[in-house]
Write a protein that holds these residues in place. Structure first.
Motif, mmCIF file in Angstrom:
data_model
loop_
_atom_site.group_PDB
_atom_site.id
_atom_site.type_symbol
_atom_site.label_atom_id
_atom_site.label_comp_id
_atom_site.label_asym_id
_atom_site.label_seq_id
_atom_site.Cartn_x
_atom_site.Cartn_y
_atom_site.Cartn_z
ATOM 1 N N ASN A 197 94.939 33.747 -34.958
ATOM 2 C CA ASN A 197 94.093 33.095 -35.956
ATOM 3 C C ASN A 197 93.108 32.139 -35.292
ATOM 4 O OD1 ASN A 197 93.015 32.407 -38.427
ATOM 5 N ND2 ASN A 197 94.624 30.936 -38.938
ATOM 6 N N GLN A 245 85.145 33.934 -28.111
ATOM 7 C CA GLN A 245 83.771 34.062 -27.618
ATOM 8 C C GLN A 245 83.806 34.554 -26.176
ATOM 9 O OE1 GLN A 245 81.104 30.670 -28.267
ATOM 10 N NE2 GLN A 245 80.282 30.955 -26.200
ATOM 11 N N ARG A 293 89.184 40.732 -30.232
ATOM 12 C CA ARG A 293 89.377 40.854 -31.681
ATOM 13 C C ARG A 293 90.865 40.834 -32.032
ATOM 14 N NH1 ARG A 293 84.761 44.329 -31.322
ATOM 15 N NH2 ARG A 293 86.070 46.162 -30.951
ATOM 16 N N ASN A 298 89.552 25.523 -31.974
ATOM 17 C CA ASN A 298 90.116 26.801 -32.415
ATOM 18 C C ASN A 298 89.278 27.997 -31.964
ATOM 19 O OD1 ASN A 298 92.464 27.816 -33.780
ATOM 20 N ND2 ASN A 298 91.117 28.607 -35.379
ATOM 21 N N LYS A 299 88.519 27.833 -30.902
ATOM 22 C CA LYS A 299 87.729 28.930 -30.337
ATOM 23 C C LYS A 299 88.134 29.140 -28.886
ATOM 24 C CE LYS A 299 83.309 29.372 -31.184
ATOM 25 N NZ LYS A 299 81.837 29.146 -31.142
ATOM 26 N N GLN A 351 89.000 32.015 -33.177
ATOM 27 C CA GLN A 351 87.755 32.690 -32.853
ATOM 28 C C GLN A 351 87.736 32.960 -31.357
ATOM 29 O OE1 GLN A 351 85.100 29.591 -34.603
ATOM 30 N NE2 GLN A 351 84.205 31.299 -35.745
ATOM 31 N N GLY A 386 92.210 37.379 -31.605
ATOM 32 C CA GLY A 386 91.698 36.527 -32.674
ATOM 33 C C GLY A 386 92.495 36.675 -33.956
ATOM 34 N N ARG A 387 92.834 37.918 -34.305
ATOM 35 C CA ARG A 387 93.619 38.146 -35.525
ATOM 36 C C ARG A 387 95.043 37.621 -35.369
ATOM 37 N NH1 ARG A 387 91.803 43.868 -34.740
ATOM 38 N NH2 ARG A 387 89.734 44.023 -35.685
ATOM 39 N N LYS A 404 95.260 36.155 -40.914
ATOM 40 C CA LYS A 404 95.209 36.090 -39.460
ATOM 41 C C LYS A 404 96.364 35.203 -39.020
ATOM 42 C CE LYS A 404 90.261 36.839 -38.795
ATOM 43 N NZ LYS A 404 88.994 36.305 -38.245
#
Length: 407
Positions: free
Chosen positions: A347, A351, A340, A390-391, A349, A343-344, A195
């Motif tokens: 790198n 929500q 998604r 990191n979210k 998360q 996120g990839r 990621k």
């Protein structure tokens, strides 16, 4: 400068931030009603610090319909009475039409990352950033079947390195396999992007591949000597070299693809539970345990968990491979899918607040910007976001413009 211009600019900023009170909104209506087109344009110029427009063809952040909707949203809440202002008849329709062009200016400025935004326009988002996140870099790990590993990022332009029975060469940024010796069986090579990583390379048979973030390809070091078979996970774009009529096979957990020489994209992330294949040119066959179809250029095949394959025509197949050319390009994509992909790439998360996952957007973002730039765009599209531990947390702004929005 007329004090009303400053006041219009101030209240427009609050409206776009979703932080305008009922009384302030009513006052904004009154100011718009009493102002002519020149004053409204001047207010937007002030809002954006007189930033000049470029002459290129960068797509606007808002479509004409969406820009019109923003002004109509303001106007219809407290109707503006048609009246004469400075010798002109200013109707609600004319005001909205005038504002469309102004908001397109707003959209272009905000979309183009090379133009600095006024600090006050992005202060809310900036305050929520604990630290910024860089976009994905050229990075992948090569693993041999014996367990030996190598970071492909360490092979600089012009350098070469021997790994097992092959030599890897960096030719002006393109990693290429050059077999050092041909073995009957060959050895397994696994190339994995993390990621936040991507890579492009040429396989031993001359086929070029581009791996998106969090993707993997497995192949033999003597690929092309006998069989031409690779296994993928994630998203990979192929430009398959023609080689003495030998078929090239791509396998994933959802099915397989057979080609001779062609260009196509495969997306098969485990969480998607399907394999999507988009054919750019040539011909290929998709197969599962219970189905088989042949794709033509500009067709997209999807192999589902049920092992059935559906085929659809796609008028803009280049949109699907935009990631290879440095763009996120979403076409009526859900925010769940957008999340998604972000996120990839970064790198992180992601929500989403309840109900946000099914909201759809259409548009594009360059992939070489930091996460904070994406957050600024989302902010003005009705999505508040905050990065913590990191979210990335996304919630719907109270005054979001529409269910479908553009970036």
């Amino acid at each position: 400068m007329d004090n009303n211009i400053h006041r219009i600019s101030y209240f427009l900023q609050k409206y776009l931030d979703g932080d305008i009170s009922t009384a302030e909104l009513s006052l904004l209506h009154t100011l718009l009603e009493e102002s002519d087109e020149d004053d409204i344009k001047a207010a937007f110029d002030l809002l954006w610090n007189n930033t000049p427009l470029s002459q290129d063809n960068t797509d606007p952040l808002f479509s004409d319909e969406e820009a019109d909707a923003v002004l109509r949203d303001i106007i219809t809440q407290v109707p503006i009475t048609p009246r004469k202002t400075k010798g002109k008849v200013m109707t609600a329709y004319a005001l909205a039409a005038c504002a469309v062009g102004i908001l397109l200016t707003f959209g272009w400025i905000h979309f183009n990352r090379e133009v600095s935004l006024p600090e006050e326009a992005v202060s809310i988002t900036s305050q929520k950033m604990e630290q910024d996140v860089n976009p994905a870099q050229e990075e992948a790990i090569l693993t041999l079947e014996g367990g030996e590993t190598l970071s492909l990022h360490d092979i600089k332009a012009g350098d070469s390195i021997r790994m097992g029975d092959v030599k890897l060469v960096n030719n002006n940024g393109l990693l290429s396999y050059e077999p050092a010796q041909v073995e009957d069986l060959g050895t397994q090579h696994f190339v994995q992007t993390p990621k936040g990583g991507q890579i492009s390379m040429k396989l031993p048979d001359g086929t070029k591949v581009w791996l998106n973030a969090d993707s993997r390809i497995t192949f033999l070091s003597n690929l092309g000597v006998k069989d031409r078979e690779v296994t993928v996970m994630g998203e990979v774009y192929f430009e398959v070299a023609k080689l003495d009529g030998k078929r090239f096979t791509v396998k994933s957990t959802s099915g397989e693809i057979e080609v001779l020489g062609t260009k196509f994209n495969v997306r098969a992330y485990p969480e998607d539970k399907l394999m999507q294949t988009a054919l750019v040119e040539g011909s290929l066959a998709m197969k599962t345990s219970s189905d088989r179809v042949v794709l033509k250029p500009n067709e997209v095949g999807v192999a589902s968990a049920s092992q059935r394959i559906s085929v659809s025509q796609h008028g803009h197949i280049a949109d699907i491979i935009a990631w290879k050319n440095g763009l996120f390009l979403f076409e009526n994509a859900t925010l769940a899918d957008v999340g998604r992909q972000l996120g990839r790439w970064y790198n992180i998360q992601v929500q989403l607040a309840e109900g946000l996952a099914v909201q759809r957007i259409t548009g594009k973002i360059t992939r070489d910007v930091k996460l904070s730039e994406v957050m600024k765009m989302l902010h003005y599209l009705g999505i508040e976001s905050k990065l913590k531990d990191n979210k990335l947390i996304m919630i719907q702004k109270e005054h979001a413009y529409e269910k479908t929005i553009k970036m």
